[in-house]
Motif scaffolding. Structure first.
Motif, short mmCIF file in Angstrom:
data_model
loop_
_atom_site.label_atom_id
_atom_site.label_comp_id
_atom_site.label_asym_id
_atom_site.label_seq_id
_atom_site.Cartn_x
_atom_site.Cartn_y
_atom_site.Cartn_z
N GLU A 311 106.38 -26.57 17.43
CA GLU A 311 106.16 -27.56 16.97
C GLU A 311 105.18 -27.45 14.88
O GLU A 311 105.13 -25.95 14.89
CB GLU A 311 104.75 -28.00 18.08
CG GLU A 311 104.82 -28.33 19.42
CD GLU A 311 105.18 -27.28 20.13
OE1 GLU A 311 104.90 -26.53 19.80
OE2 GLU A 311 106.28 -27.76 21.40
N LYS A 312 105.22 -28.53 14.76
CA LYS A 312 104.58 -28.31 13.98
C LYS A 312 103.67 -28.76 14.00
O LYS A 312 103.83 -30.14 13.84
CB LYS A 312 105.08 -28.40 12.30
CG LYS A 312 107.23 -27.65 12.19
CD LYS A 312 107.91 -27.87 10.86
CE LYS A 312 107.23 -27.47 9.57
NZ LYS A 312 108.15 -27.15 8.64
N TYR A 313 102.04 -28.67 13.15
CA TYR A 313 101.09 -29.60 13.88
C TYR A 313 100.11 -30.14 11.76
O TYR A 313 100.37 -29.24 11.49
CB TYR A 313 99.83 -29.17 13.93
CG TYR A 313 100.25 -28.68 15.54
CD1 TYR A 313 100.12 -29.70 16.69
CD2 TYR A 313 100.80 -27.19 15.85
CE1 TYR A 313 100.43 -29.29 17.72
CE2 TYR A 313 101.04 -27.26 17.08
CZ TYR A 313 100.75 -27.84 18.31
OH TYR A 313 101.38 -28.33 19.49
N ARG A 456 108.16 -37.98 16.26
CA ARG A 456 107.57 -37.92 15.75
C ARG A 456 105.48 -37.95 16.84
O ARG A 456 105.97 -39.20 17.07
CB ARG A 456 106.65 -37.77 14.74
CG ARG A 456 107.87 -37.04 13.64
CD ARG A 456 107.70 -37.96 12.06
NE ARG A 456 108.91 -36.70 11.03
CZ ARG A 456 109.56 -37.10 10.25
NH1 ARG A 456 108.47 -37.76 9.81
NH2 ARG A 456 110.39 -37.27 9.10
N ILE A 457 105.50 -37.90 16.89
CA ILE A 457 103.57 -38.53 17.17
C ILE A 457 102.33 -38.05 16.59
O ILE A 457 102.16 -36.55 15.49
CB ILE A 457 103.30 -37.58 18.67
CG1 ILE A 457 102.26 -38.66 19.53
CG2 ILE A 457 103.43 -36.22 18.48
CD1 ILE A 457 102.40 -37.90 20.81
N PHE A 458 101.41 -38.85 16.27
CA PHE A 458 100.57 -38.84 15.79
C PHE A 458 99.60 -39.33 16.62
O PHE A 458 99.31 -40.91 17.53
CB PHE A 458 100.65 -40.46 14.66
CG PHE A 458 101.44 -40.54 13.52
CD1 PHE A 458 101.58 -40.16 12.81
CD2 PHE A 458 102.97 -40.65 13.90
CE1 PHE A 458 102.35 -39.85 11.41
CE2 PHE A 458 103.82 -41.14 12.85
CZ PHE A 458 103.70 -40.14 11.68
N ILE A 459 98.83 -38.38 16.39
CA ILE A 459 97.08 -38.67 17.08
C ILE A 459 95.81 -39.10 16.50
O ILE A 459 95.71 -38.50 15.55
CB ILE A 459 97.07 -36.84 18.30
CG1 ILE A 459 98.29 -36.70 19.03
CG2 ILE A 459 95.48 -37.68 18.52
CD1 ILE A 459 98.16 -35.52 19.33
N ARG A 480 105.90 -34.83 25.26
CA ARG A 480 107.15 -35.89 24.81
C ARG A 480 107.72 -36.34 24.00
O ARG A 480 108.55 -37.13 23.60
CB ARG A 480 105.56 -37.47 24.95
CG ARG A 480 104.60 -37.26 26.41
CD ARG A 480 105.84 -37.06 27.63
NE ARG A 480 105.13 -36.37 28.65
CZ ARG A 480 105.91 -36.98 30.03
NH1 ARG A 480 106.98 -37.32 30.20
NH2 ARG A 480 105.05 -36.53 31.31
N VAL A 481 107.80 -35.30 22.66
CA VAL A 481 108.43 -36.09 21.39
C VAL A 481 109.38 -35.04 21.34
O VAL A 481 109.85 -33.64 22.23
CB VAL A 481 107.74 -35.61 20.57
CG1 VAL A 481 106.50 -36.82 20.41
CG2 VAL A 481 106.83 -34.30 20.26
N CYS A 482 110.65 -35.21 21.51
CA CYS A 482 111.98 -34.14 20.98
C CYS A 482 112.50 -33.92 22.45
O CYS A 482 112.51 -32.81 22.14
CB CYS A 482 111.79 -33.18 19.34
SG CYS A 482 111.00 -33.87 18.27
N ARG A 483 112.37 -34.60 22.84
CA ARG A 483 113.09 -33.81 24.12
C ARG A 483 114.45 -33.85 24.30
O ARG A 483 115.11 -33.93 23.66
CB ARG A 483 113.74 -35.40 25.60
CG ARG A 483 111.55 -35.82 25.98
CD ARG A 483 111.70 -36.83 26.80
NE ARG A 483 112.75 -36.88 27.67
CZ ARG A 483 112.59 -36.66 28.80
NH1 ARG A 483 111.33 -36.01 28.82
NH2 ARG A 483 113.06 -35.89 29.98
N PRO A 500 109.45 -30.09 16.19
CA PRO A 500 108.22 -31.58 16.31
C PRO A 500 107.29 -31.72 15.99
O PRO A 500 106.93 -30.81 15.28
CB PRO A 500 108.44 -31.14 17.69
CG PRO A 500 109.55 -30.63 18.55
CD PRO A 500 109.42 -29.73 17.21
N GLU A 501 107.56 -32.44 14.49
CA GLU A 501 106.41 -32.61 13.98
C GLU A 501 105.35 -33.98 14.81
O GLU A 501 105.02 -34.82 15.14
CB GLU A 501 106.23 -33.86 12.98
CG GLU A 501 107.26 -32.81 11.40
CD GLU A 501 107.88 -32.90 10.36
OE1 GLU A 501 107.44 -34.67 10.25
OE2 GLU A 501 108.83 -33.06 9.64
#
Length: 826
Positions: A311-313, A456-459, A480-483, A500-501
């Motif tokens: 993951e890339k945060y 991508r997911i935005f928290i 949950r992202v990039c299954r 995943p970003e």
């Protein structure tokens, strides 16, 4: 091929004692920082990074190995030279990665004996068109080899837990097996996944307690823990051979549902000491934390340790105006990426950095809808006939002023527990297959096994309920992202999705005092030592002290009274009355049954002396209040305490009458709005209860569960009505129904009226359809217009839908929402 030379040269120079701490004390970070945020480097710098990465991969420390793999993946994505990753994937058993590279990035002229040999070797990990990694295959082999043992499987999303369930269904053919799901939505999803396989081995899939046939020697059940508890009540002799507990980590939590999950496992093993339990979870530190008090089972575990996605945060701090930053979980530091620009709102961040499919996470349903509408304001209308058709169907099903329609026209859906079930399932499928829908805005419902494609997911909020997201929930959300199905898709896959970003957007939805640096370190830092957080007092390893001792006593009293003999050397209370036993058997925990059962029994005796047989909703609500709710504790259970008010009881009587008269959702919206209008006309300053959508607290309470109707336009009132109808229906089905069932067990409700309350009909064919998972709206439509396409066996509680039914419904121009629901039930 220069990378091969670098690989072999670096292997002989690697250090066995490399640690992240030692690496941090070198000049490596100067080059690494530029590289990991995607700055263009020289060819020689890339070669240096590649050589160092190979050294890291061959180090002894696991975190250093992962760092090396991360560099390789990022190097290949930046340079489009995937040969190094191919080599690493082959040597590490990551065969989906190597196969994808072999098919998409290695041309025929570059292939040689070794690539052909590797390709042939990889075929043994193929399952039709899907390739398993080494640990995926090991997981399947472990599960199959230990069919006759109690197991725990700890594996991230995409590792094939659904396939394990399918195998278990086949393995326990002719026996009694139950799959426990955490939500009703997952119940229907699991049923659909099993149908094609189960028909060969079981007569039906039991999803409702009343579908169960005690005379059938075999049983395949897919239930929530609450439904299984009711099924155990229905048949005191029912004993399962195997129970599969999906999302098993939820048993660790400190809430009523976790206790109920423990209860049904305790009961199941009491009835069959040889029962086999299969615990499936995406995360858990120690499988022994799944052991429950008053049981005796040993757990054999398998835990996936492969590192495939890195993951890339990213952090965008709107409060601090710091622009885009990168958090590196290996070196635990924040690296500036882009200085502050003109972005000042969350929706602008999401729009700017979005991919083709995106998840936006928020905590509160009200925030979800607010943000979705704000995002819709800055997006253009999508050009899609599918969307226009979907909007027309949703408008007809509910109301044309529904906020979701505004969002859908801009390529957005939102997803929370107050979206009507039929709409939520429909828009989930729409999001999956319609490219113009780019965004799903959701909360923790995503953590319960809901699988939607996203890059991508935005928290936007780091809470789940009141507390902050813990490391396990955070990782489950990020997973949950990039299954794998999206990464390795033949047509649309991309190895960039191995990175995943995840964007942490710190703005108005974040808690005011939160330190986002501390938070991201607590949930993402690779060297953090995570431990399972045990809150459920019925787990063996939960520490019991003065703060939770009484909770354990109450939980033990409940389970021993429900299933006598489960608690060894039991020294506490047993119920003494008919009503006390009925309360326990129906799972009533809101009232202290033992302290109040004599008073309640006196009331029951008085009702029976008067030959009371309830035939109307108003009387039913009054009896519920007199018999139970007068004994509620002073604090807690505010949703029930409201019923001390006679007007509130009249309101729920009205809701039950709507059910009895089969009101559609659209009709209920209009009736709800009319009800509120009457309240407003009586008193313009009247407070109305809207639960978590409230902005006003009543005197003596800190909870903002109420609102004023004044200053709200019709659209706001309509949207409040939509969410409140769903929540009130859930309240009736999950809370009030326990009291109604208890009164029914006491013989105080007329049978036809009881069926109308419970099902909305007393027609046996309709009830059979409802038990099989169809909604009341669809049930009534099918019986009225498509009866010839249904095969209904009331005695066996089975329903078969003709293969031509969907086409016939299309010819009849039925609402697509109902057609889709029908398809899900076939």
């Amino acid at each position: 091929m220069r990378p091969y030379m670098i690989f072999w040269k670096a292997r002989h120079k690697m250090k066995k004692d490399l640690t992240l701490s030692k690496i941090k004390n070198t000049n490596f970070s100067k080059l690494y920082d530029r590289f990991i945020i995607g700055q263009k480097l020289s060819h020689s710098h890339y070669e240096v990074l590649l050589a160092i990465a190979i050294c890291f991969i061959n180090a002894e420390e696991n975190y250093v190995q992962q760092l090396g793999y991360r560099i390789i993946v990022s190097y290949c994505n930046q340079t489009q030279n995937y040969i190094p990753l191919y080599e690493i994937a082959i040597n590490s058993g990551l065969y989906p990665v190597s196969k994808y590279i072999e098919e998409h990035y290695i041309s025929d002229e570059r292939k040689n004996f070794f690539t052909e040999w590797n390709d042939a070797f990889t075929e043994q990990y193929a399952d039709k068109s899907i390739y398993h990694s080494e640990q995926q295959r090991a997981l399947v082999n472990f599960f199959v080899a230990n069919t006759e043992k109690t197991l725990s499987v700890i594996a991230p999303t995409s590792y094939g837990k659904s396939e394990l369930i399918l195998f278990a269904v086949k393995a326990f053919a002719g026996k009694k097996i139950c799959i426990l799901t955490s939500t009703k939505a997952l119940l229907m999803q699991t049923k659909k996944n099993l149908q094609s396989v189960s028909r060969e081995y079981f007569s039906k899939i039991v999803i409702h307690p009343e579908m169960y046939d005690a005379h059938d020697p075999s049983c395949l059940a897919v239930l929530t823990q609450e439904r299984l508890l009711r099924l155990f009540k229905t048949d005191p002799s029912l004993a399962f051979d195997c129970i599969i507990i999906d999302e098993a980590h939820e048993m660790l939590e400190n809430n009523t549902r976790s206790l109920t999950l423990s209860d049904v496992i305790i009961i199941a093993q009491k009835r069959n000491p040889d029962i086999l339990l299969k615990f499936l979870t995406p995360f858990l530190t120690d499988a022994n934390n799944l052991k429950i008090r008053y049981t005796a089972y040993e757990i054999k575990g398998f835990k996936v340790s492969e590192y495939i996605k890195s993951e890339k945060y990213y952090i965008y701090d709107l409060k601090g105006n710091s622009g885009l930053q990168f958090y590196d979980q290996f070196f635990n530091k924040i690296i500036p990426v882009q200085s502050f620009d003109s972005i000042i709102f969350e929706e602008e961040v999401v729009k700017t950095y979005s991919a083709q499919k995106n998840i936006v996470y928020l905590n509160k349903p009200a925030d979800i809808e607010e943000f979705a509408l704000a995002l819709a304001d800055i997006l253009p209308d999508v050009q899609s006939d599918t969307i226009l058709s979907a909007c027309a169907d949703i408008s007809n099903y509910l109301q044309s002023q529904y906020n979701l329609l505004t969002c859908l026209k801009k390529g957005i859906i939102y997803h929370h527990g107050s979206v009507p079930d039929a709409i939520r399932i429909y828009i989930e499928e729409l999001y999956k297959r319609e490219p113009s829908i780019k965004y799903v805005v959701s909360n923790s419902t995503l953590l319960s096994g809901v699988n939607l494609p996203a890059e991508r997911i935005f928290i936007l909020d780091n809470r789940r309920g009141r507390p902050y997201l813990k490391a396990d929930s955070f990782k489950n959300l990020v997973g949950r992202v990039c299954r794998f199905s999206e990464v390795f898709d033949d047509n649309n896959g991309s190895l960039k999705r191995l990175e995943p970003e995840i964007y942490l957007v710190v703005g108005k939805y974040f808690p005011a005092r939160v330190n986002y640096r501390t938070f991201i370190q607590s949930v993402a830092k690779v060297e953090s030592r995570y431990q399972d957080d045990l809150g459920n007092v019925l787990l063996e390893n939960t520490h019991i002290d003065a703060t939770n001792h009484d909770v354990l006593i109450q939980a033990s009293e409940f389970i021993e009274n429900y299933e006598n003999g489960v608690v060894c050397n039991y020294q506490n209370r047993y119920t003494k009355t008919e009503v006390g036993k009925a309360c326990i058997m129906n799972g009533i925990s809101e009232v202290n049954v033992f302290d109040n059962e004599l008073s309640m029994q006196t009331m029951v005796d008085s009702y029976k002396k008067e030959n009371l047989l309830i035939t109307d909703s108003n009387t039913l609500l009054e009896v519920i209040y007199d018999l139970f709710l007068r004994f509620l504790p002073e604090k807690g259970f505010e949703s029930l305490i409201r019923l001390e008010n006679r007007e509130a009881r009249k309101f729920y009587a009205m809701m039950l009458d709507w059910r009895i008269s089969n009101k559609s959702y659209a009709e209920m919206i209009n009736l709800f709005v009319s009800y509120w209008r009457r309240c407003y006309q009586k008193n313009a300053d009247a407070l109305v209860y809207v639960g978590r959508w409230g902005d006003v607290a009543r005197s003596g309470s800190n909870n903002k569960y109420y609102t004023y109707l004044r200053n709200k336009d019709r659209k706001k009132v309509i949207n409040l009505a939509i969410v409140r109808i769903k929540e009130e229906q859930d309240f009736i089905d999950n809370v009030l129904i326990k009291f109604i069932e208890t009164i029914q067990d006491l013989g105080m409700i007329e049978e036809t009226f009881y069926k109308m309350i419970k099902y909305g009909t007393d027609d046996e064919f309709a009830i059979c359809l409802l038990k099989n998972g169809l909604s009341l709206s669809l049930t009534l439509l099918l019986l009225e217009k498509y009866r010839d396409y249904l095969q209904i066996d009331v005695a066996a509680s089975t329903v078969s839908l003709d293969d031509t039914l969907i086409d016939e419904m299309k010819r009849g121009h039925e609402n697509q929402i109902l057609i889709f629901e029908t398809r899900c039930c076939m």
